[in-house]
Design an enzyme around this catalytic site. Structure first.
Site, short mmCIF file in Angstrom:
data_model
loop_
_atom_site.label_atom_id
_atom_site.label_comp_id
_atom_site.label_asym_id
_atom_site.label_seq_id
_atom_site.Cartn_x
_atom_site.Cartn_y
_atom_site.Cartn_z
N TYR A 238 0.86 -1.19 0.00
CA TYR A 238 0.00 0.00 0.00
C TYR A 238 0.89 1.23 0.00
O TYR A 238 2.01 1.20 -0.49
CB TYR A 238 -0.94 -0.10 1.20
CG TYR A 238 -2.13 0.81 1.18
CD1 TYR A 238 -2.90 0.97 0.03
CD2 TYR A 238 -2.51 1.53 2.32
CE1 TYR A 238 -4.00 1.80 0.01
CE2 TYR A 238 -3.62 2.35 2.31
CZ TYR A 238 -4.35 2.49 1.15
OH TYR A 238 -5.44 3.32 1.14
N ARG B 66 -7.62 10.64 -9.87
CA ARG B 66 -6.93 11.31 -8.76
C ARG B 66 -6.28 10.24 -7.88
O ARG B 66 -6.75 9.95 -6.79
CB ARG B 66 -7.93 12.16 -7.95
CG ARG B 66 -7.28 13.14 -6.99
CD ARG B 66 -8.26 13.58 -5.93
NE ARG B 66 -8.77 12.47 -5.15
CZ ARG B 66 -8.12 11.90 -4.13
NH1 ARG B 66 -6.91 12.31 -3.78
NH2 ARG B 66 -8.68 10.89 -3.46
N LYS C 73 -5.75 -2.41 -2.52
CA LYS C 73 -6.80 -2.33 -1.50
C LYS C 73 -7.42 -3.71 -1.25
O LYS C 73 -7.63 -4.11 -0.09
CB LYS C 73 -7.90 -1.37 -1.96
CG LYS C 73 -7.48 0.09 -2.02
CD LYS C 73 -7.76 0.80 -0.74
CE LYS C 73 -7.43 2.28 -0.85
NZ LYS C 73 -7.74 3.05 0.35
N GLU D 114 -12.82 4.48 -5.38
CA GLU D 114 -11.47 4.90 -5.00
C GLU D 114 -10.90 5.89 -6.02
O GLU D 114 -10.95 5.64 -7.23
CB GLU D 114 -10.52 3.69 -4.94
CG GLU D 114 -10.64 2.86 -3.67
CD GLU D 114 -10.09 3.55 -2.44
OE1 GLU D 114 -9.32 4.52 -2.59
OE2 GLU D 114 -10.42 3.10 -1.34
N ASP D 115 -10.38 6.99 -5.52
CA ASP D 115 -9.54 7.91 -6.31
C ASP D 115 -10.22 8.44 -7.57
O ASP D 115 -9.59 8.56 -8.63
CB ASP D 115 -8.20 7.25 -6.63
CG ASP D 115 -7.35 7.07 -5.39
OD1 ASP D 115 -7.71 7.63 -4.34
OD2 ASP D 115 -6.32 6.38 -5.44
N ASP E 106 -14.10 5.50 -0.25
CA ASP E 106 -13.08 5.39 0.79
C ASP E 106 -12.34 6.70 0.99
O ASP E 106 -11.94 7.03 2.11
CB ASP E 106 -12.09 4.28 0.42
CG ASP E 106 -11.10 4.00 1.53
OD1 ASP E 106 -11.53 3.84 2.69
OD2 ASP E 106 -9.88 3.97 1.26
N ASP E 107 -12.14 7.48 -0.06
CA ASP E 107 -11.41 8.75 0.06
C ASP E 107 -12.18 9.74 0.92
O ASP E 107 -11.58 10.56 1.61
CB ASP E 107 -11.15 9.35 -1.32
CG ASP E 107 -10.40 8.39 -2.23
OD1 ASP E 107 -9.29 7.99 -1.86
OD2 ASP E 107 -10.94 8.03 -3.29
N ASN F 154 -0.89 11.61 1.11
CA ASN F 154 -0.09 10.50 0.58
C ASN F 154 0.36 10.83 -0.84
O ASN F 154 -0.29 11.59 -1.54
CB ASN F 154 -0.93 9.22 0.54
CG ASN F 154 -1.14 8.62 1.92
OD1 ASN F 154 -0.21 8.53 2.69
ND2 ASN F 154 -2.37 8.22 2.20
#
Length: 492
Positions: free
Chosen positions: A23, A76, A94, A166-167, A189-190, A332
């Site tokens: 990760y 992103r 993930k 995600e993203d 999740d973000d 991150n």
């Protein structure tokens, strides 16, 4: 690729050492170099040119019983921006953690990348780029494609299939969450996972400082998915734990975006629907340092991927009007962190209560050894996903993530706080995930959102029975004895 059980056994039993490889921060580099290192797909790629045939593409996946999907469009990726189809590294990483940490069987997981193009020219010019070689397709065509994908998942795998976003870009993440949260089993999740793990850190910081949420003033560097998610959950927590109405609670929460402090009637504009509740009465201000001096926050949270924005001066200012300044550098990967752990400790004379999104090494100074905690989403999303899957929750509300945050914070021991760590050791992640899943299950049955019946009397035992077993068992069928009477011959 060669030995699935062994892979998950090693990862599960050595999580603390291997987490930075599977990760963040390594997954960011893996996405950047994904085309160069590409050997074979670990997940399913669906392009916008498959529109009208998404269900047929999904049917190509060999597994029939998929319970958990992680999907991205690569716009992103972490703090690295648009990586297009190379964002596949995120769903793969993930879901590897979902199996290793939460025991969700790997056959029940499916990483998906929705390739709609990329706006990064260097990728379009890269001979090794694996995705579509055109700019991102947006607008109604894009929205229809996402709608078709969601419908195809339910048609193929059922209404209870968990779809974790995600993203996605900020402009899409919030509207998709609002659009789908009451129609599908889905979460972002973000927004929600990051909010949950950050709130858990804040609740642990309350233990470290012997304070209440309402004692604090929160200032966010950033007003994107993560910051708004955290800010919202802080307001919910203040209402649930201290009885302060949500609209009053968020008056203690301030956000700064690229145009400055978010205030009412800001001349620079840029106050979106999701930012508006946090736009308070105040004169416009542009610079973070000036805002810190003016508002004197007790909690400073960075979530905008602007490296080193928490300057020595800002940290010193935080320390000047706080006995124990709470500083979270959550961006991150490591290269995007607002400050390092060492900088937070050095410039606060060792008084900072610090957490970060990526790992930082132990720091020795001021007569003490500091072991900074990593506010990693992996504390939350595997356990929350496990709880949702086991209980058959159809629609995932923010209360699930509030419960998960409280469950995680409860597991922080005095020994953790003594060394400056606001999260339990990563080595305990598998047990943490089971405890979080249990708390989610208890809350789900209490609120009537669970659909798995009959309701298990012992929720934790029930959840442990669902976990993937990465140990090698005998391949022989189970043997058991029949009573001797069954073999008696009939006497004629």
């Amino acid at each position: 690729e060669r030995n699935e059980k062994l892979f998950y056994k090693v990862l599960s039993e050595n999580t603390e050492e291997l987490m930075p490889i599977v990760y963040t921060p390594t997954v960011g580099l893996a996405c950047q170099k994904f085309g160069l290192a590409f050997k074979r797909p670990k997940g399913l790629f669906i392009t916008i040119h498959d529109k009208g045939h998404v269900y047929e593409v999904l049917k190509n996946w060999p597994e029939q019983d998929v319970r958990c999907i992680v999907v991205t469009d690569g716009e992103r990726i972490l703090g690295l921006g648009d990586l297009g189809a190379q964002g596949m590294g995120i769903p793969v990483g993930k879901l590897s953690l979902n199996t290793a940490i939460a025991g969700i069987p790997p056959s029940q997981t499916l990483p998906i990348t929705l390739d709609v193009g990329t706006n990064r020219q260097e990728l379009l010019d890269d001979i090794d780029y694996i995705g579509l070689r055109h700019k991102r397709i947006t607008g109604q065509q894009y929205d229809d494609f996402i709608d078709e994908f969601m419908q195809a998942v339910v048609r193929r795998y059922g209404q209870n299939t968990l779809i974790q976003f995600e993203d996605f870009g900020n402009h899409n993440a919030f509207r998709f969450l609002e659009k789908y949260r009451n129609k599908y089993c889905t979460f972002n999740d973000d927004i929600q996972g990051t909010a949950s793990v950050a709130l858990a850190g804040v609740l642990a910081a309350l233990k470290a400082t012997n304070t209440k949420l309402s004692d604090h003033t929160f200032l966010f560097q950033g007003a994107g998915e993560a910051a708004l998610g955290i800010a919202n959950l802080i307001g919910m927590a203040m209402e649930k734990r201290e009885g302060i109405p949500y609209n009053e609670a968020i008056k203690k929460v301030w956000l700064k975006d690229s145009r400055g402090l978010i205030v009412k009637d800001r001349p620079e504009g840029g106050i979106s629907e999701h930012k508006a509740p946090f736009a308070h009465e105040h004169a416009p201000m542009a610079e973070l340092g000036d805002i810190v001096k003016e508002l004197k926050p007790t909690v400073l949270i960075g979530a905008a991927a602007i490296p080193n924005v928490f300057t020595p001066e800002i940290i010193k200012d935080m320390a000047s009007f706080n006995t124990a300044p709470i500083i979270f550098a959550l961006s991150n990967p490591t290269s995007k962190a607002e400050c390092t752990a060492e900088q937070a400790y050095v410039h606060s004379d060792g008084r900072a209560v610090f957490a970060s999104g990526s790992p930082f090494p132990t720091y020795k100074g001021f007569g003490k050894t500091y072991e900074p905690g990593q506010g990693n989403n992996a504390y939350i999303f595997p356990g929350a996903s496990l709880g949702v899957i086991c209980t058959g929750i159809h629609h995932i509300s923010d209360s699930v993530f509030l419960s998960a945050a409280e469950g995680l914070a409860d597991m922080v021991q005095d020994s953790d706080i003594a060394v400056g760590r606001l999260y339990p050791p990563l080595s305990a992640l598998r047990e943490i995930s089971v405890k979080i899943a249990t708390k989610v299950a208890i809350e789900a049955y209490k609120s009537g959102t669970a659909s798995t019946y009959p309701e298990p009397e012992d929720k934790e035992t029930f959840i442990r029975q669902q976990l993937y077993d990465y140990s090698y068992d005998t391949s022989l069928p189970a043997r058991y004895e029949w009573p001797q009477e069954a073999f008696k011959k009939l006497e004629i």
